[in-house]
Design an enzyme around this catalytic site. Structure first.
Site, PDB file in Angstrom:
ATOM      1  N   ASP A  29       0.757  -1.360   0.030  1.00 37.67           N
ATOM      2  CA  ASP A  29       0.080  -0.060   0.003  1.00 37.67           C
ATOM      3  C   ASP A  29       0.736   1.036  -0.084  1.00 37.67           C
ATOM      4  O   ASP A  29       1.604   1.455   1.010  1.00 37.67           O
ATOM      5  CB  ASP A  29      -0.658  -0.247   1.482  1.00 37.67           C
ATOM      6  CG  ASP A  29      -1.822   0.603   1.116  1.00 37.67           C
ATOM      7  OD1 ASP A  29      -2.875   0.804   0.041  1.00 37.67           O
ATOM      8  OD2 ASP A  29      -1.950   1.334   2.251  1.00 37.67           O
TER       9      ASP A  29
ATOM     10  N   THR B  89      -2.779   5.561  -4.336  1.00 39.37           N
ATOM     11  CA  THR B  89      -1.664   6.530  -4.050  1.00 39.37           C
ATOM     12  C   THR B  89      -0.448   6.171  -4.467  1.00 39.37           C
ATOM     13  O   THR B  89       0.225   7.191  -4.616  1.00 39.37           O
ATOM     14  CB  THR B  89      -1.573   5.968  -2.395  1.00 39.37           C
ATOM     15  OG1 THR B  89      -1.222   4.702  -1.846  1.00 39.37           O
ATOM     16  CG2 THR B  89      -2.678   5.860  -1.476  1.00 39.37           C
ATOM     17  N   THR B  90      -0.356   4.531  -5.202  1.00 40.92           N
ATOM     18  CA  THR B  90       1.308   4.496  -5.647  1.00 40.92           C
ATOM     19  C   THR B  90       1.006   5.062  -7.318  1.00 40.92           C
ATOM     20  O   THR B  90       1.623   5.415  -7.208  1.00 40.92           O
ATOM     21  CB  THR B  90       0.990   2.831  -6.234  1.00 40.92           C
ATOM     22  OG1 THR B  90       0.842   2.533  -4.048  1.00 40.92           O
ATOM     23  CG2 THR B  90       2.813   2.357  -6.452  1.00 40.92           C
TER      24      THR B  90
ATOM     25  N   ASP C 246      -9.190  -0.097   1.167  1.00 40.77           N
ATOM     26  CA  ASP C 246      -9.448   0.557  -0.152  1.00 40.77           C
ATOM     27  C   ASP C 246     -10.484   0.232  -0.997  1.00 40.77           C
ATOM     28  O   ASP C 246     -11.244   1.295  -1.208  1.00 40.77           O
ATOM     29  CB  ASP C 246      -8.314  -0.301  -0.766  1.00 40.77           C
ATOM     30  CG  ASP C 246      -6.726   0.710  -0.638  1.00 40.77           C
ATOM     31  OD1 ASP C 246      -7.049   1.509   1.000  1.00 40.77           O
ATOM     32  OD2 ASP C 246      -6.026  -0.081  -0.900  1.00 40.77           O
TER      33      ASP C 246
HETATM   34  P1  ADP Z   1      -2.721   2.064  -6.553  1.00 43.76           P
HETATM   35  O1  ADP Z   1      -2.296   2.565  -5.445  1.00 43.76           O
HETATM   36  O2  ADP Z   1      -2.187   3.133  -7.544  1.00 43.76           O
HETATM   37  O3  ADP Z   1      -4.320   2.210  -6.088  1.00 43.76           O
HETATM   38  P2  ADP Z   1      -2.345  -0.928  -7.382  1.00 43.76           P
HETATM   39  O4  ADP Z   1      -1.332  -1.436  -6.618  1.00 43.76           O
HETATM   40  O5  ADP Z   1      -3.989  -0.740  -6.338  1.00 43.76           O
HETATM   41  O6  ADP Z   1      -1.615   0.657  -7.123  1.00 43.76           O
HETATM   42  O7  ADP Z   1      -2.642  -0.975  -8.611  1.00 43.76           O
HETATM   43  C1  ADP Z   1      -3.257   0.064  -9.264  1.00 43.76           C
HETATM   44  C2  ADP Z   1      -3.691  -0.010 -10.563  1.00 43.76           C
HETATM   45  O8  ADP Z   1      -2.962  -1.770 -11.389  1.00 43.76           O
HETATM   46  C3  ADP Z   1      -3.980   0.219 -11.550  1.00 43.76           C
HETATM   47  O9  ADP Z   1      -4.188   1.317 -12.796  1.00 43.76           O
HETATM   48  C4  ADP Z   1      -4.815  -0.647 -12.153  1.00 43.76           C
HETATM   49  O10 ADP Z   1      -5.941  -0.247 -13.063  1.00 43.76           O
HETATM   50  C5  ADP Z   1      -3.988  -2.140 -12.343  1.00 43.76           C
HETATM   51  N1  ADP Z   1      -4.606  -3.042 -12.116  1.00 43.76           N
HETATM   52  C6  ADP Z   1      -5.550  -3.439 -10.925  1.00 43.76           C
HETATM   53  N2  ADP Z   1      -5.901  -4.844 -11.006  1.00 43.76           N
HETATM   54  C7  ADP Z   1      -5.457  -5.365 -12.815  1.00 43.76           C
HETATM   55  C8  ADP Z   1      -5.545  -6.211 -13.259  1.00 43.76           C
HETATM   56  N3  ADP Z   1      -6.115  -7.591 -13.199  1.00 43.76           N
HETATM   57  N4  ADP Z   1      -5.169  -6.800 -14.831  1.00 43.76           N
HETATM   58  C9  ADP Z   1      -4.364  -5.019 -15.122  1.00 43.76           C
HETATM   59  N5  ADP Z   1      -4.422  -4.145 -14.155  1.00 43.76           N
HETATM   60  C10 ADP Z   1      -4.711  -3.940 -12.982  1.00 43.76           C
HETATM   61 MG    MG Z   2      -5.138   0.086  -5.520  1.00 47.17          MG
END
Ligand code: ADP
Ligand code: MG
Length: 552
Positions: free
Chosen positions: A66, A99-100, A392
């Protein structure tokens, strides 16, 4: 420090240890510090992102994916780097997810800004271009967004699953996404104007270790992690009068401090009788009100426990303040702060059930307000990370219910917005145009990093993605598992429009904030905030990043 003005000499306003870095050096120094932080979280982005293990100065270990948690635990004390941490915190507060992404985009904006500054483009032009682009990008997010019905459970589950992928919650995401959606629906009310209002205050999370996450459950009402104060008390009530009390059932405090001189056994007995009488009176007040169950935030004297048990009243002491507040919502009862004022009106009717295995009381109100998510995980670390993931997911699902807009994930929306920004850039005059284009490039960092983190060829895939969007396929994004371009909306990878708008806005603001600074005046040695390089030369990679307490 000498501040006396002397004829013909410059006024000295800085201390001896003070350091000053100006203009390009200042920008370079700041940009490097901010980029350093942003880059430290990039590897966690997306479903194939890695986790970080953070060890604080007390030796406590957090394992997480996170963004905001990582940055907060890193204990950063460089002022510029802190601005990036604020991006994550704002994102967390406003959207609960993304957030990332927000931080990574901020870092990339600064990297691309640096290139522009090196081409002798003035920071003001970059800032102006970034502002134009940020505004335009957010308008386009709204254009691309799809409306979703608050009852569309399938889409809401997809939103929950997308935010959980790559997190601890991933393994059981089917079960958990379903729980999250039902939990949010359980605390949603339709307002008079037809809008949907989600009140997360009516939702509680109770975490337990020792079982698999897939066994997690949703309960109506509250789950209180407490034991009865006396083993002879009844523990189950189908319909009880419940009292929520924030007043000790003990001998009045003042008596404890007063010293009592006892000259004879008689006097001692009298004193003890008085105490007993006081406790008896308190218990009578409770019994007379008609209460069957008491959740007390304060202590309950041994003797009072005994009296209450005899009267068939279930009593719980030292109930957590948050639990008592939640019970207030669940039952619709006030919290009584003074037993002397207690009346039957202060009680609420509800059911109370004891779960001996879990050592929990389940409490439900008459017209059920509030739900509890009973979250299981095998160990403490597992359940902690699980809770962050669930939190989240709850945030994005409730945002989706109240805001009603979703976007295709997997980098699809970023590539689409970048494409539109490049078209828009043609209409922008002057050097700002280059900044708008740089903004577009920065958004494409998201699909690039998603691919990189999955061990895929980021350059090839970005070419494919751009081609698909040029051909009018707005939903073309990455399937990081198959390593190909797919329609991510069809694949169920969906995000909230609100989180994306927020991420773009706060990344742009943070980048502009850093770019505006052309003068750093530090009361101390700048290098001491850094990794100890003596020269204090600015701009050296992570130079200036202080106190990275985490084991990064
Ligand atoms: P954040 O803190 O930004 O939410 P995450 O590690 O949760 O970071 O990653 C979010 C990103 O991962 C988003 O761009 C989302 O569209 C992408 N994502 C989530 N699940 C999938 C998936 N199954 N296939 C491709 N991209 C995905
Ligand atoms: Mg996320």
């Amino acid at each position: 420090m000498s501040q006396r003005m002397q004829q013909g000499q410059p006024m000295i306003i800085m201390g001896e240890d003070a350091q000053r870095v100006q203009d390009k050096d200042a920008q370079e120094y700041n940009i490097s510090a901010a980029r350093g932080v942003a880059e430290s979280v990039r590897s966690t982005l997306g479903p194939k992102g890695m986790d970080k293990m953070l060890v604080n100065s007390m030796g406590d270990v957090t394992i997480t994916n996170d963004g905001v948690t990582i940055l907060q635990e890193m204990d950063i004390d460089n002022p510029t780097a802190e601005m990036v941490v604020e991006v994550a915190e704002t994102q967390e507060d406003e959207a609960g997810d993304g957030t990332t992404s927000a931080v990574a985009i901020a870092g990339e904006l600064l990297k691309n800004a640096q290139d522009l500054l090196e081409q002798d483009i003035h920071p003001t032009a970059v800032i102006k271009g970034f502002n134009l682009a940020s505004e335009y990008a957010r308008e386009q997010v709204d254009e691309v967004a799809t409306q979703v019905d608050p009852d569309d459970t399938e889409t809401l589950k997809n939103v929950a699953e997308t935010s959980m992928t790559g997190k601890g919650a991933e393994l059981d995401k089917d079960v958990l996404a379903d729980l999250v959606v039902r939990a949010v629906q359980g605390v949603t009310v339709e307002a008079d104007d037809g809008s949907h209002v989600v009140d997360l205050a009516n939702l509680n999370i109770e975490t337990r270790t020792g079982r698999a996450a897939g066994e997690s459950r949703l309960l109506t009402g509250a789950a209180i992690d407490k034991d009865p104060v006396h083993e002879d008390m009844p523990t189950d009530f189908e319909s009880a009068n419940v009292l929520l009390l924030n007043d000790p059932i003990e001998v009045e405090e003042a008596d404890v401090d007063t010293s009592v001189n006892v000259d004879s056994p008689d006097q001692l007995q009298k004193f003890l009788d008085q105490e007993e009488e006081q406790l008896r009176e308190k218990v009578d007040q409770i019994v007379d009100s008609g209460a069957d169950v008491v959740f007390c935030q304060k202590g309950i004297d041994d003797l009072a426990q005994h009296y209450l048990a005899k009267e068939g009243v279930l009593a719980v002491r030292r109930t957590k303040k948050s639990d008592l507040t939640f019970l207030k919502n669940v039952l619709g009862a006030p919290i009584v702060t003074d037993l002397d004022s207690l009346s039957a009106d202060d009680l609420a009717v509800g059911s109370v059930e004891r779960d001996d295995d879990e050592e929990l009381f389940y409490v439900e109100g008459e017209d059920a307000h509030g739900v509890t998510l009973l979250l299981y995980g095998t160990t403490e670390h597992v359940v902690d990370e699980l809770e962050r993931g669930i939190q989240d997911a709850l945030d994005v699902v409730s945002t989706t219910v109240s805001d009603g807009r979703t976007l295709p994930g997997g980098g699809a929306v970023e590539v689409e917005i970048a494409r539109r920004l490049r078209d828009y850039a043609d209409s922008v005059e002057g050097r700002e145009q280059l900044a708008v284009e740089a903004f577009a490039d920065s958004l494409e960092l998201i699909p690039r990093v998603l691919a990189e983190n999955a061990g895929l060829d980021a350059i090839d895939l970005l070419v494919d993605l751009r081609a698909a969007h040029e051909a009018g396929d707005q939903n073309a994004g990455l399937d990081v598992f198959a390593g190909e371009v797919v329609d991510t909306a069809d694949a169920g990878v969906v995000e909230t429009a609100h989180a994306k708008e927020q991420a773009i806005a706060s990344a742009a603001e943070a980048a502009n904030l850093v770019l505006k600074i052309d003068d750093i005046i530090s009361a101390g040695d700048l290098s001491t905030a850094g990794d100890g390089d003596e020269g204090g030369a600015p701009g050296g990679g992570m130079g200036g990043m202080g106190g990275m307490g985490g084991a990064m």
